[in-house]
Design an enzyme around this catalytic site. Structure first.
Site: not given
Length: 317
Positions: A63, A88, A172
């Site tokens: 990341e 992240f 999501r």
């Protein structure tokens, strides 16, 4: 302008709202690029890889490197959009976003997915109660929490027009609908979505729907609740907060985030800075880590349901 649409419960997955909007933007602007940290299946970005392979970069489980690549792309005139899970996209890469992004005056549009209880069975290591706090601390950043897929689509489009560091958090998966398709908004301005005279609730993200559920239920008990969707947490709409807090018995913030540094803190700062003496309750997570469970279980476990909000409101009137 926005229009409420709480009758339509069927929505796109939030991730598909992001993916489809990016694909649309890529047709309009050949500088828009998408970066992913080995979560293309989870985010839906694998669809971008198929339709726009020359505009998609999977950096792998790296990341911090993804942020570095985005910085380089920004320097050369590209408009990078980055995705990974919320923790992240914020705490793991904070130094890189701060220095390679903000300090270096680069542009990065970051989507941190599955914040708070929405992380579900991925558990404590993947839970972020602190992403808003971190991103708010970056000078000149913009921080948003999308209430539904319509608002997420608008935010992604708006980010594409701006320079700087922009962060949006959102589930999501599908979330309860709040707004009618085609609704538009304004960064830095809250949305007054229900008027009321007794208590002011300021919510963000998918908890906006729960806040409306609580407010509508309490109307039957004779309790009048005003609701603001504060989808832009930074810069926050201080004028709207001050105007609507006036004369209320209490102000309650409602967020899928720690009460430290998030929406509650932002509202508290506005009230304190302006000498407003109204009682404030910050309903969020307090000194806790995440845990494993279904999103529905975790929402109840962390006391972030409409029923929890109703109980807090009733105690104030």
């Amino acid at each position: 302008m926005f229009t409420l649409d709480r009758e339509n419960k069927t929505t796109r997955e939030m991730r598909m709202s992001v993916v489809e909007t990016l694909q649309e933007l890529m047709k309009e602007n050949d500088k828009v690029v998408a970066l992913e940290a080995d979560l293309g299946g989870a985010s839906g970005f694998s669809k971008i890889e198929k339709t726009n392979p020359d505009r998609f970069i999977n950096v792998g489980i790296a990341e911090a490197n993804m942020v570095g690549v985005a910085a380089g792309l920004s320097v050369t005139g590209f408009v990078p959009f980055l995705h990974t899970f919320g923790p992240f996209a914020s705490r793991r890469v904070f130094d890189q976003v701060f220095l390679s992004g903000a300090y270096a005056h680069n542009t990065m549009n970051i989507y941190g997915s599955d914040p708070g209880f929405t992380v579900g069975p991925n558990g404590g290591t993947h839970t972020t109660w602190e992403d808003v706090a971190l991103m708010r601390a970056i000078p000149n950043s913009v921080v948003c929490d999308a209430a539904d897929d319509t608002q997420m689509e608008w935010i992604i489009k708006e980010f594409s027009k701006l320079e700087g560091i922009h962060y949006v958090r959102g589930n999501r998966k599908p979330v309860p609908n709040v707004y009618k398709k085609g609704s538009t908004f304004e960064l830095g301005k809250g949305n007054l979505i229900k008027e009321g005279k007794d208590v002011l609730v300021i919510a963000a993200g998918q908890l906006v729907s729960d806040a409306m559920d609580a407010a509508e239920a309490l109307e039957k008990d004779g309790i009048s609740v005003e609701v603001i969707d504060m989808f832009t947490i930074k810069p926050i709409d201080a004028d709207l907060i001050l105007k609507k807090a006036a004369g209320k018995k209490a102000v309650i913030t409602f967020e899928n985030h720690s009460i430290t540094g998030g929406l509650g803190s932002a509202v508290a700062e506005v009230l304190a800075d302006n000498g407003v003496g109204v009682e404030l309750t910050r309903l969020g997570v307090n000194e806790q880590f995440g845990q494993v469970g279904t999103p529905d279980f975790l929402q109840k476990e962390f006391k972030l349901t409409a029923d929890d909000l109703k109980a807090v409101i009733k105690a104030k009137v």
